[in-house]
Design an enzyme around this catalytic site. Structure first.
Site, mmCIF file in Angstrom:
data_model
loop_
_atom_site.group_PDB
_atom_site.id
_atom_site.type_symbol
_atom_site.label_atom_id
_atom_site.label_comp_id
_atom_site.label_asym_id
_atom_site.label_seq_id
_atom_site.Cartn_x
_atom_site.Cartn_y
_atom_site.Cartn_z
ATOM 1 N N TYR A 167 -34.644 14.495 44.162
ATOM 2 C CA TYR A 167 -35.546 14.293 45.303
ATOM 3 C C TYR A 167 -36.537 15.449 45.320
ATOM 4 O O TYR A 167 -36.137 16.617 45.422
ATOM 5 C CB TYR A 167 -34.761 14.258 46.617
ATOM 6 C CG TYR A 167 -35.646 14.142 47.839
ATOM 7 C CD1 TYR A 167 -36.082 12.898 48.290
ATOM 8 C CD2 TYR A 167 -36.059 15.271 48.533
ATOM 9 C CE1 TYR A 167 -36.895 12.779 49.401
ATOM 10 C CE2 TYR A 167 -36.874 15.171 49.643
ATOM 11 C CZ TYR A 167 -37.296 13.919 50.072
ATOM 12 O OH TYR A 167 -38.114 13.818 51.167
ATOM 13 N N ASP A 249 -37.806 23.086 41.352
ATOM 14 C CA ASP A 249 -37.989 22.738 42.760
ATOM 15 C C ASP A 249 -36.943 23.516 43.545
ATOM 16 O O ASP A 249 -35.775 23.132 43.620
ATOM 17 C CB ASP A 249 -37.815 21.227 42.936
ATOM 18 C CG ASP A 249 -37.929 20.776 44.384
ATOM 19 O OD1 ASP A 249 -37.821 21.623 45.288
ATOM 20 O OD2 ASP A 249 -38.102 19.557 44.604
ATOM 21 N N LYS A 276 -39.464 24.339 53.315
ATOM 22 C CA LYS A 276 -38.403 24.412 54.319
ATOM 23 C C LYS A 276 -38.506 25.648 55.208
ATOM 24 O O LYS A 276 -39.410 25.760 56.004
ATOM 25 C CB LYS A 276 -37.040 24.323 53.645
ATOM 26 C CG LYS A 276 -36.796 23.035 52.857
ATOM 27 C CD LYS A 276 -36.690 21.811 53.740
ATOM 28 C CE LYS A 276 -36.236 20.581 52.985
ATOM 29 N NZ LYS A 276 -36.241 19.364 53.806
#
Length: 443
Positions: A167, A249, A276
């Site tokens: 993801y 990532d 985040k």
């Protein structure tokens, strides 16, 4: 909870237990239910974020403090969801609040550069080994899109290797089984995570056209599945061999040390994406890497975005990363999470339950199978029912975590809170023994 109620819970078959848990959940949350009905009239699907949508309706939260949340119906929860790793600092960190209030007093939208972005960029470049230059976005999704754009422009090649179960944002999703209609139609080629032979075969087959290999050092939404050191090192070697750029990532995993997982592993990618928690809870993303790759943005590549350097995110990020989330704090959080996961796996093993917990540091995910998986998998119907039951039982115990069973610890979560969670998991193992036997996979 009475022994009689515990007995009734264990006597239900698995589908019946899920239905009973749903009914009990709904009965206690009439205001959240009413809000959902109103939202269906104006929001597609009744919400604007798929990951927080679940049946029969999602709980609506209205207030947070430290590591606690309160919902619309007045229930209090221990927040172990941690905003899917973005809520690292909890809900009321005074230094972040002070920075935001100061920014608001001075104005918000300047349409200009400012000192905050340079300070935050310098902090990140000083911490993350691969970052020689960095640029900001508003989300990890955007960061990954721009990193892939940079890789394709730099190499002059079109294809991108990603991994099943990965993801990289709302439009860069690669389910283990099937595909996502939301994923952009870029020329992706897929390999199996934690499988060196699969990655090698795919990389070599597409070597002449391969621009980038993008990978999470731990698959987050794929179940907190850590990449092995051997696997990630093999990807570094494959990138060198093919001339592709290796992109880590680290939108989620950068919290696992001051320099992210790449520092902990000693493997340096060509580019890194972040997001985040780094802006203290404000919307944030970043991408960066080698100076020669990032120099494209001073020339042939444009990168726009009204809020890329918004003063709230930039100034909150300077405080978050410069004053609060120090190397020592990051290491302490990592060790708390490691101890928690070992404790949870220990109590599951002692009970002989088909239950395991994977992750790294302060990120943990539940699985209803043993041994603990080391790669993504297609879960069975029974496992999905157990996952839902676990979520509702944790809510009943006053613990809020991700519907998919992921926990992301925030800094305010201490030993008392970890004890509370462990006790709740032990109660689940005891109270749901029959359902676990029915739906779990015991290896």
């Amino acid at each position: 909870m009475s022994a009689a109620l515990d007995g009734r819970r264990n006597s239900l078959d698995l589908p019946g237990a899920v239905e009973a848990a749903r009914a009990a959940y709904a009965a206690k949350r009439p205001l959240s239910a009413a809000l959902h009905e109103r939202a269906l009239e104006v929001l597609g699907g009744g919400n604007t974020r798929t990951v927080i949508a679940y049946g029969p309706f999602p709980t609506a939260m209205t207030r947070g403090e430290e590591c606690r949340l309160w919902d619309l119906d007045g229930h209090e929860y221990l927040d172990l969801c941690g905003e899917y790793t973005a809520g690292l600092f909890g809900h009321s960190e005074p230094r972040i609040h002070a920075a935001l209030h100061d920014v608001l007093r001075r104005g918000i939208n300047f349409a200009s550069v400012g000192p905050g972005e340079e300070k935050l960029a310098r902090l990140l470049c000083g911490r993350i080994p691969s970052l020689e230059r960095v640029r900001f976005t508003n989300s990890g999704t955007e960061a990954n899109l721009m990193a892939l754009t940079a890789a394709r422009a730099f190499t002059g090649r079109p294809k991108i290797m990603a991994f099943r179960g990965g993801y990289h944002g709302g439009v860069l999703t690669f389910p283990f089984a099937g595909s996502s209609l939301a994923t952009l139609p870029l020329p992706f080629v897929l390999a199996d995570y934690n499988d060196i032979a699969s990655a090698t075969a795919v990389a070599q087959e597409h070597a002449a056209d391969l621009a980038a290999i993008i990978v999470e050092p731990m698959q987050g939404s794929g179940g907190c599945i850590p990449g092995t050191t051997e696997f990630l090192a093999a990807l570094r070697a494959l990138a060198n061999e093919t001339g592709a750029l290796l992109i880590f990532d680290e939108v989620m995993t950068s919290r696992h040390s001051a320099g992210g997982m790449q520092a902990r592993l000693g493997i340096t990618p060509d580019m890194t994406t972040l997001g985040k928690y780094i802006a203290g809870g404000m919307s944030f993303g970043a991408f960066g890497g080698r100076e020669d790759i990032m120099a494209q943005f001073g020339g042939k590549l444009a990168h726009a975005g009204t809020f890329n350097n918004n003063v709230l995110s930039m100034n909150a990020g300077v405080v978050a990363m410069g004053e609060i989330f120090t190397a020592e704090v990051a290491e302490a959080l990592y060790r708390r999470g490691e101890a928690l996961r070992a404790r949870l796996n220990g109590l599951a093993a002692a009970a002989g339950a088909p239950l395991s917990f994977t992750g790294i540091g302060s990120m943990v995910s539940v699985h209803f199978r043993t041994p603990a998986p080391n790669r993504p998998y297609a879960q069975g119907q029974g496992e999905e029912q157990l996952r839902e039951l676990f979520f509702f039982d944790m809510l009943e115990a006053g613990i809020y975590l991700a519907r998919r069973g992921m926990v992301a610890l925030s800094l305010p979560v201490g030993e008392a809170e970890l004890d509370r969670f462990a006790v709740a998991v032990a109660a689940f193992v005891d109270n749901r023994a029959e359902q676990l036997r029915a739906g779990g996979i015991l290896g």
